[in-house]
Design a protein around this motif. Sequence first.
Motif, mmCIF file in Angstrom:
data_model
loop_
_atom_site.group_PDB
_atom_site.id
_atom_site.type_symbol
_atom_site.label_atom_id
_atom_site.label_comp_id
_atom_site.label_asym_id
_atom_site.label_seq_id
_atom_site.Cartn_x
_atom_site.Cartn_y
_atom_site.Cartn_z
ATOM 1 N N HIS A 263 -38.466 -62.947 -56.445
ATOM 2 C CA HIS A 263 -39.811 -62.078 -57.143
ATOM 3 C C HIS A 263 -41.092 -63.245 -56.268
ATOM 4 O O HIS A 263 -42.434 -62.765 -55.768
ATOM 5 C CB HIS A 263 -40.056 -62.454 -58.497
ATOM 6 C CG HIS A 263 -40.106 -61.005 -59.082
ATOM 7 N ND1 HIS A 263 -40.051 -59.931 -59.028
ATOM 8 C CD2 HIS A 263 -37.921 -61.376 -59.680
ATOM 9 C CE1 HIS A 263 -39.976 -59.426 -59.975
ATOM 10 N NE2 HIS A 263 -38.604 -59.928 -60.092
ATOM 11 N N LYS A 264 -40.882 -64.169 -56.147
ATOM 12 C CA LYS A 264 -41.628 -65.023 -55.672
ATOM 13 C C LYS A 264 -41.808 -65.078 -53.743
ATOM 14 O O LYS A 264 -42.402 -65.063 -53.778
ATOM 15 C CB LYS A 264 -40.946 -66.884 -55.640
ATOM 16 C CG LYS A 264 -41.863 -67.336 -55.071
ATOM 17 C CD LYS A 264 -41.958 -69.244 -55.560
ATOM 18 C CE LYS A 264 -41.210 -69.855 -54.627
ATOM 19 N NZ LYS A 264 -40.387 -71.114 -54.087
ATOM 20 N N PHE A 265 -40.869 -64.611 -53.536
ATOM 21 C CA PHE A 265 -40.819 -64.365 -52.256
ATOM 22 C C PHE A 265 -41.516 -62.649 -51.608
ATOM 23 O O PHE A 265 -42.691 -62.689 -51.026
ATOM 24 C CB PHE A 265 -39.216 -64.399 -51.727
ATOM 25 C CG PHE A 265 -39.565 -64.117 -50.098
ATOM 26 C CD1 PHE A 265 -39.401 -64.216 -49.006
ATOM 27 C CD2 PHE A 265 -38.726 -62.621 -49.588
ATOM 28 C CE1 PHE A 265 -39.035 -64.543 -48.432
ATOM 29 C CE2 PHE A 265 -38.746 -62.446 -48.441
ATOM 30 C CZ PHE A 265 -38.918 -63.135 -47.426
ATOM 31 N N ALA A 266 -41.187 -62.041 -53.142
ATOM 32 C CA ALA A 266 -42.122 -61.102 -52.518
ATOM 33 C C ALA A 266 -43.786 -60.984 -52.985
ATOM 34 O O ALA A 266 -44.569 -60.344 -52.161
ATOM 35 C CB ALA A 266 -41.709 -59.890 -53.841
ATOM 36 N N PHE A 267 -44.069 -61.913 -53.868
ATOM 37 C CA PHE A 267 -45.405 -62.481 -53.841
ATOM 38 C C PHE A 267 -45.979 -62.776 -52.746
ATOM 39 O O PHE A 267 -46.984 -62.072 -52.353
ATOM 40 C CB PHE A 267 -45.326 -63.387 -54.980
ATOM 41 C CG PHE A 267 -46.969 -64.149 -55.868
ATOM 42 C CD1 PHE A 267 -47.389 -62.461 -56.292
ATOM 43 C CD2 PHE A 267 -47.115 -65.085 -55.553
ATOM 44 C CE1 PHE A 267 -48.949 -63.221 -56.742
ATOM 45 C CE2 PHE A 267 -48.376 -65.351 -55.498
ATOM 46 C CZ PHE A 267 -49.512 -64.496 -56.445
ATOM 47 N N MET A 268 -45.475 -63.994 -52.843
ATOM 48 C CA MET A 268 -46.038 -64.490 -50.601
ATOM 49 C C MET A 268 -46.015 -63.792 -49.911
ATOM 50 O O MET A 268 -47.188 -63.491 -49.156
ATOM 51 C CB MET A 268 -45.273 -65.475 -50.718
ATOM 52 C CG MET A 268 -44.710 -66.509 -51.292
ATOM 53 S SD MET A 268 -45.720 -68.250 -51.687
ATOM 54 C CE MET A 268 -45.099 -68.544 -50.639
ATOM 55 N N ILE A 269 -45.107 -62.858 -50.006
ATOM 56 C CA ILE A 269 -45.373 -62.224 -49.016
ATOM 57 C C ILE A 269 -46.645 -60.626 -49.062
ATOM 58 O O ILE A 269 -47.704 -60.450 -48.290
ATOM 59 C CB ILE A 269 -43.895 -60.714 -48.568
ATOM 60 C CG1 ILE A 269 -43.003 -61.602 -48.166
ATOM 61 C CG2 ILE A 269 -44.490 -59.374 -47.119
ATOM 62 C CD1 ILE A 269 -42.877 -62.165 -46.338
ATOM 63 N N SER A 270 -46.607 -60.203 -50.007
ATOM 64 C CA SER A 270 -47.624 -59.525 -50.697
ATOM 65 C C SER A 270 -49.386 -60.183 -50.240
ATOM 66 O O SER A 270 -49.737 -59.667 -49.966
ATOM 67 C CB SER A 270 -47.986 -58.845 -52.344
ATOM 68 O OG SER A 270 -46.647 -58.884 -52.937
ATOM 69 N N ILE A 271 -49.262 -61.818 -50.619
ATOM 70 C CA ILE A 271 -50.858 -62.261 -51.000
ATOM 71 C C ILE A 271 -50.833 -62.343 -48.656
ATOM 72 O O ILE A 271 -52.647 -62.736 -48.533
ATOM 73 C CB ILE A 271 -50.128 -63.717 -51.202
ATOM 74 C CG1 ILE A 271 -49.883 -63.512 -52.750
ATOM 75 C CG2 ILE A 271 -51.470 -64.392 -50.560
ATOM 76 C CD1 ILE A 271 -51.106 -63.700 -53.203
ATOM 77 N N SER A 272 -49.547 -62.473 -48.576
ATOM 78 C CA SER A 272 -49.651 -62.527 -46.428
ATOM 79 C C SER A 272 -51.252 -61.478 -46.056
ATOM 80 O O SER A 272 -51.158 -61.652 -45.499
ATOM 81 C CB SER A 272 -48.943 -62.833 -45.843
ATOM 82 O OG SER A 272 -47.679 -64.227 -46.732
#
Lengths: 113, 223
Positions: B89-98
């Motif tokens: 989830h954390k990973f997906a969140f970071m990618i979305s932000i980017s």
Amino acid sequence: MSITSDMIRGHTDTIILSHLIESDSYGYEINKAIQKKSNNEYELKEATLYSAFRRLEQGLLIRSYWGDETTGARRRYYSITTLGKAALENNKHEWDKAKDLIEKLINGGIKNA
Amino acid sequence: MGVLKMHDKLRTHVEELFYSAPKTRKVNELKEEILANLIDRYNDFIDAGKSEIEAFNNAISGIGDVEELISTLNENNVFDYEKMEKERHKFAFMISISVALYVISVTFVILFDTLGLNTNIAACIMLLIDAFATGLIIYSMMTRPKYVKKDDTMVEDFKEWKHQTSDKEIMIKSIKSIYWPIVISLYLLLSFVFGLWAYSWIIFIIGIAILNIIKLIFELKEN
């Protein structure tokens, strides 16, 4: 009796190794041998035995392989490794030393003084 | 009661003992080992003249407490689904932000242009935001936990290997996809804004060199 059990439990690994140096064996056979050697005075709980097997195997002191039983369940045999033989020698030596020392400390050491 | 039926009863008992244990190869082997010894034990009691019920009870009472045994088997199990899920989830969140940052960065240029402001400043802001977004993606890629072997089976070995290879490929691909647009933007920026047409092409050669250095770092990290 409970003190004796506790003292013996500390030497479970050595007891197993000293049985395996004679021949490869499996859990129940080892436990039966222990019972026999102790004139039915001592028997390991199987859970204790399996814990010891895992510990010894992880420490590379013993190796395991499966038997080819066709009926019932397969037996898991254990054999001692070179490292295990060395550990057994070392433990025997330690035990002799501890035995003498405890003898001196408890019985006054009249024999060896 | 027949002999086979008694064996089944012992098997059921062992299954019940290990009800809470993880279903790994190690646990299955331990169950088989315990059962084999239990059957031997049972047969010996029968040979000694005990009744089936007595033999069964005596045999299972010799097993003792398996809780400790199960917990030692669990120690090797470093695979934590809950943690993995959180990390995902954390990973997906970071990618979305980017990705959101990339999109936002472009709007600056459009906005500055519409308002009749200096678009060079807008380009600079865009590059800065892009650089931050890129850093975010690379950071989350690097800190993503590796797949850890659950059990020492072939399947797990394969999963671990596959995870490592594909992970590396995806990583290099994503770096490239971000890297080259940035190099080109820099090239255009230097050329248009500062008028360095004569020298700015060198950025491509430097760009290739830097990319190779990044790849090399990955190779070295693996060994």
